[in-house]
Scaffold this active site. Structure first.
Site, PDB file in Angstrom:
ATOM      1  N   TYR A  21       0.824  -1.212   0.000  1.00  0.00           N
ATOM      2  CA  TYR A  21       0.000   0.000   0.000  1.00  0.00           C
ATOM      3  C   TYR A  21       0.860   1.265   0.000  1.00  0.00           C
ATOM      4  O   TYR A  21       0.449   2.296  -0.512  1.00  0.00           O
ATOM      5  CB  TYR A  21      -0.888   0.039   1.251  1.00  0.00           C
ATOM      6  CG  TYR A  21      -2.165  -0.739   1.171  1.00  0.00           C
ATOM      7  CD1 TYR A  21      -2.180  -2.081   0.825  1.00  0.00           C
ATOM      8  CD2 TYR A  21      -3.379  -0.136   1.469  1.00  0.00           C
ATOM      9  CE1 TYR A  21      -3.351  -2.796   0.780  1.00  0.00           C
ATOM     10  CE2 TYR A  21      -4.568  -0.843   1.427  1.00  0.00           C
ATOM     11  CZ  TYR A  21      -4.552  -2.174   1.085  1.00  0.00           C
ATOM     12  OH  TYR A  21      -5.719  -2.873   1.037  1.00  0.00           O
ATOM     13  N   LYS A  53       3.227 -15.303   2.576  1.00  0.00           N
ATOM     14  CA  LYS A  53       3.417 -16.026   1.310  1.00  0.00           C
ATOM     15  C   LYS A  53       4.911 -16.272   1.181  1.00  0.00           C
ATOM     16  O   LYS A  53       5.574 -15.831   0.233  1.00  0.00           O
ATOM     17  CB  LYS A  53       2.829 -15.184   0.160  1.00  0.00           C
ATOM     18  CG  LYS A  53       2.812 -15.871  -1.180  1.00  0.00           C
ATOM     19  CD  LYS A  53       1.704 -16.896  -1.333  1.00  0.00           C
ATOM     20  CE  LYS A  53       1.845 -17.646  -2.655  1.00  0.00           C
ATOM     21  NZ  LYS A  53       0.922 -18.770  -2.780  1.00  0.00           N
ATOM     22  N   ASP A  71      -2.858 -18.281   0.729  1.00  0.00           N
ATOM     23  CA  ASP A  71      -3.870 -18.956  -0.105  1.00  0.00           C
ATOM     24  C   ASP A  71      -4.550 -20.073   0.679  1.00  0.00           C
ATOM     25  O   ASP A  71      -5.769 -20.231   0.664  1.00  0.00           O
ATOM     26  CB  ASP A  71      -3.262 -19.460  -1.434  1.00  0.00           C
ATOM     27  CG  ASP A  71      -1.925 -20.175  -1.263  1.00  0.00           C
ATOM     28  OD1 ASP A  71      -1.365 -20.166  -0.141  1.00  0.00           O
ATOM     29  OD2 ASP A  71      -1.427 -20.744  -2.259  1.00  0.00           O
ATOM     30  N   ASP A  74      -6.350  -7.057   4.591  1.00  0.00           N
ATOM     31  CA  ASP A  74      -7.513  -6.417   3.974  1.00  0.00           C
ATOM     32  C   ASP A  74      -8.428  -7.485   3.386  1.00  0.00           C
ATOM     33  O   ASP A  74      -9.637  -7.504   3.631  1.00  0.00           O
ATOM     34  CB  ASP A  74      -7.033  -5.454   2.883  1.00  0.00           C
ATOM     35  CG  ASP A  74      -8.180  -4.767   2.166  1.00  0.00           C
ATOM     36  OD1 ASP A  74      -9.105  -4.311   2.868  1.00  0.00           O
ATOM     37  OD2 ASP A  74      -8.158  -4.700   0.927  1.00  0.00           O
ATOM     38  N   ASP A  83     -12.258  -9.171   4.966  1.00  0.00           N
ATOM     39  CA  ASP A  83     -13.544  -9.169   4.244  1.00  0.00           C
ATOM     40  C   ASP A  83     -14.073 -10.600   4.120  1.00  0.00           C
ATOM     41  O   ASP A  83     -15.275 -10.846   4.233  1.00  0.00           O
ATOM     42  CB  ASP A  83     -13.394  -8.569   2.828  1.00  0.00           C
ATOM     43  CG  ASP A  83     -13.704  -7.070   2.783  1.00  0.00           C
ATOM     44  OD1 ASP A  83     -13.386  -6.372   3.763  1.00  0.00           O
ATOM     45  OD2 ASP A  83     -14.273  -6.608   1.776  1.00  0.00           O
TER      46      ASP A  83
HETATM   47  C1  LIG Z   1     -10.580   1.702   0.934  1.00  0.00           C
HETATM   48  C2  LIG Z   1      -9.303   0.959   1.147  1.00  0.00           C
HETATM   49  C3  LIG Z   1      -8.133   1.866   0.932  1.00  0.00           C
HETATM   50  C4  LIG Z   1      -9.245   0.279   2.520  1.00  0.00           C
HETATM   51  C5  LIG Z   1      -7.989  -0.589   2.636  1.00  0.00           C
HETATM   52  O1  LIG Z   1      -7.669  -1.331   1.708  1.00  0.00           O
HETATM   53  O2  LIG Z   1      -7.345  -0.511   3.669  1.00  0.00           O
HETATM   54  C6  LIG Z   1     -10.438  -0.592   2.859  1.00  0.00           C
HETATM   55  O3  LIG Z   1     -10.579  -1.655   1.984  1.00  0.00           O
HETATM   56  C7  LIG Z   1     -10.337  -1.084   4.284  1.00  0.00           C
HETATM   57  O4  LIG Z   1     -10.345  -2.296   4.488  1.00  0.00           O
HETATM   58  O5  LIG Z   1     -10.286  -0.252   5.203  1.00  0.00           O
HETATM   59 MG   LIG Z   2     -10.946  -3.520   2.963  1.00  0.00          MG
END
Ligand SMILES: CC(C)[C@H](C(=O)O)[C@@H](O)C(=O)O
Ligand SMILES: [Mg+2]
Ligand SMILES: NC(=O)c1ccc[n+]([C@@H]2O[C@H](COP(=O)([O-])OP(=O)(O)OC[C@H]3O[C@@H](n4cnc5c(N)ncnc54)[C@H](O)[C@@H]3O)[C@@H](O)[C@H]2O)c1
Length: 360
Positions: free
Chosen positions: A143, A192, A224, A248, A252
């Site tokens: 990032y 990884k 993975d 990240d 999710d």
């Molecule tokens: C929007 C994006 C930059 C952010 C990230 O990747 O950190 C989001 O996905 C999160 O998880 O807070």
């Molecule tokens: Mg995110």
């Protein structure tokens, strides 16, 4: 009279203002019930700040955050700004605020509420006992590495670099060991290392530090495989520590164990007690402005703020209990409702949680 705590409130874009409004109701209720005192200051950030101030992170917003004890953030982003140059992207502001505030550690708990097992696509018996925490490194890695374009032999080339130094890895790994020590004492370090040099360094640091925490059981899992095991044996994970991008993505994924990304809270921390608290989800442009968003992730983020930055565990426990009670009573926003026709609106969910908050 309790000491007044200063909270910077950043609603942001899309569903951000809708979910933050519900968390602010909860804040007021906590003042009434527990006698704590909060002073809030609102700040513009993200797309709305690009429109009004010409930058996603105005100086004034940074000043408000730095002078506060903690920050509550909704979400930023949306299609309106998707084709802007990178300096004028809400997401660039998000990375900048994390870096500016020194928030290298992002804790993302994923807890499966029993009564929400039907909202998940996984079988209830696979979900049984799932209660994990992703500890995501937040201010390094791909990032924040150098990024550029150049003309190559086959047209434009784009370059993203991933850099980690030992200090960055060590501080997040230590945090994760500490977190695991207060939980079920299991740490999965996800990397990884079969391919990436940054991951090899990561693994070396974990192995060097592990002997200092003999009570913690450590496993190394390739990312993975981890993505797969999260769906196969989610309950076997306690704390997962990993680098920025893997964290990240895996968080999710973990959200879907809980039934919805609208359930996942987070705390972003640095060295001291200061923290930024935000739901894991984004600005959800597809449902924005319709009172369809689930405010629970933001409300649970506020509970994390009370516990982790202010040490108000009584208030944090009361909020978490209120959320559980409201869900147990069958109330659902659309994202977690099996029968969508019974779903309630964002503000109705907030009101129910507010009413359920009581002293133990
Ligand atoms: C929007 C994006 C930059 C952010 C990230 O990747 O950190 C989001 O996905 C999160 O998880 O807070
Ligand atoms: Mg995110
Ligand atoms: N921390 C942040 O501010 C943050 C985090 C992630 C994405 N984003 C940004 O948000 C924008 C949209 O991103 P996206 O669509 O990939 O991810 P998103 O998390 O906004 O939405 C993904 C899906 O989940 C649903 N969803 C999200 N939050 C919900 C909630 N509280 N209740 C019910 N449903 C919910 C959305 O409706 C959508 O279908 C992008 O600009 C992205 O960069 C910001």
């Amino acid at each position: 009279m309790a000491e007044v705590k200063k909270i910077a409130v950043i609603a942001g874009d899309g569903i951000g203002p809708e979910v933050v409004a519900e968390a602010e109701k909860v804040m007021k209720r906590v003042e009434e019930v527990f006698g704590y005192a909060f002073e809030t200051e609102h700040a513009r950030f993200g797309g709305i700040a690009i429109d009004e101030d010409g930058t996603p992170l105005p100086e004034e917003t940074l000043r408000i955050c730095k002078s506060a004890d903690a920050v509550l953030l909704g979400a930023v982003g949306g299609p309106k700004w998707d084709s802007n140059p990178k300096e004028l992207r809400p997401e660039t502001g998000l990375l900048a605020i994390r870096k500016e505030l020194g928030l290298f550690s992002n804790l993302r708990p994923a807890v499966v509420f029993d009564c929400l097992k039907d909202a998940s696509t996984l079988k209830p018996e696979v979900l049984e006992g799932t209660d994990l925490m992703v500890v995501r490194e937040l201010t390094g890695g791909i990032y924040f590495g150098e990024k550029f374009r150049r003309e190559g032999q086959h047209g434009q080339e784009a370059v993203d670099t991933c850099v980690y130094n030992e200090t960055e890895v060590e501080r997040i790994v230590r945090q994760a060991f500490e977190v695991a020590g207060k939980r079920r004492k299991k740490l999965a370090s996800v990397d990884k290392a079969n391919v990436l040099e940054t991951s090899r360094l990561w693994r070396e640091v974990v192995n060097r530090i592990a002997p200092e925490y003999p009570e913690i059981e450590v496993e190394h899992v390739l990312v993975d495989n981890c993505a797969m095991q999260l769906l196969r044996r989610p309950a076997s994970f306690d704390v997962i520590v990993t680098e920025n991008m893997f964290g990240d993505i895996l968080s999710d994924e973990a959200a879907m164990l809980t039934g919805s990304i609208g359930m996942l809270s987070s705390a972003s921390l640095g060295e001291g007690s200061f923290g930024l608290y935000e739901p894991v989800h984004g600005s959800a442009p597809d449902i924005a402005g319709q009172q369809l968003a689930n405010p629970i992730a933001t409300i649970l983020s506020l509970a994390l703020m009370f516990r982790m930055t202010f040490g108000y565990s009584d208030a944090a426990d009361a909020i978490e209990k209120a959320v559980a009670e409201v869900l147990d009573a069958g109330h659902r926003t659309s994202d977690i409702a099996v029968d969508k026709s019974t779903a309630i609106e964002t503000s109705a969910m907030g009101d129910l949680i507010v009413s359920a908050i009581a002293k133990a």
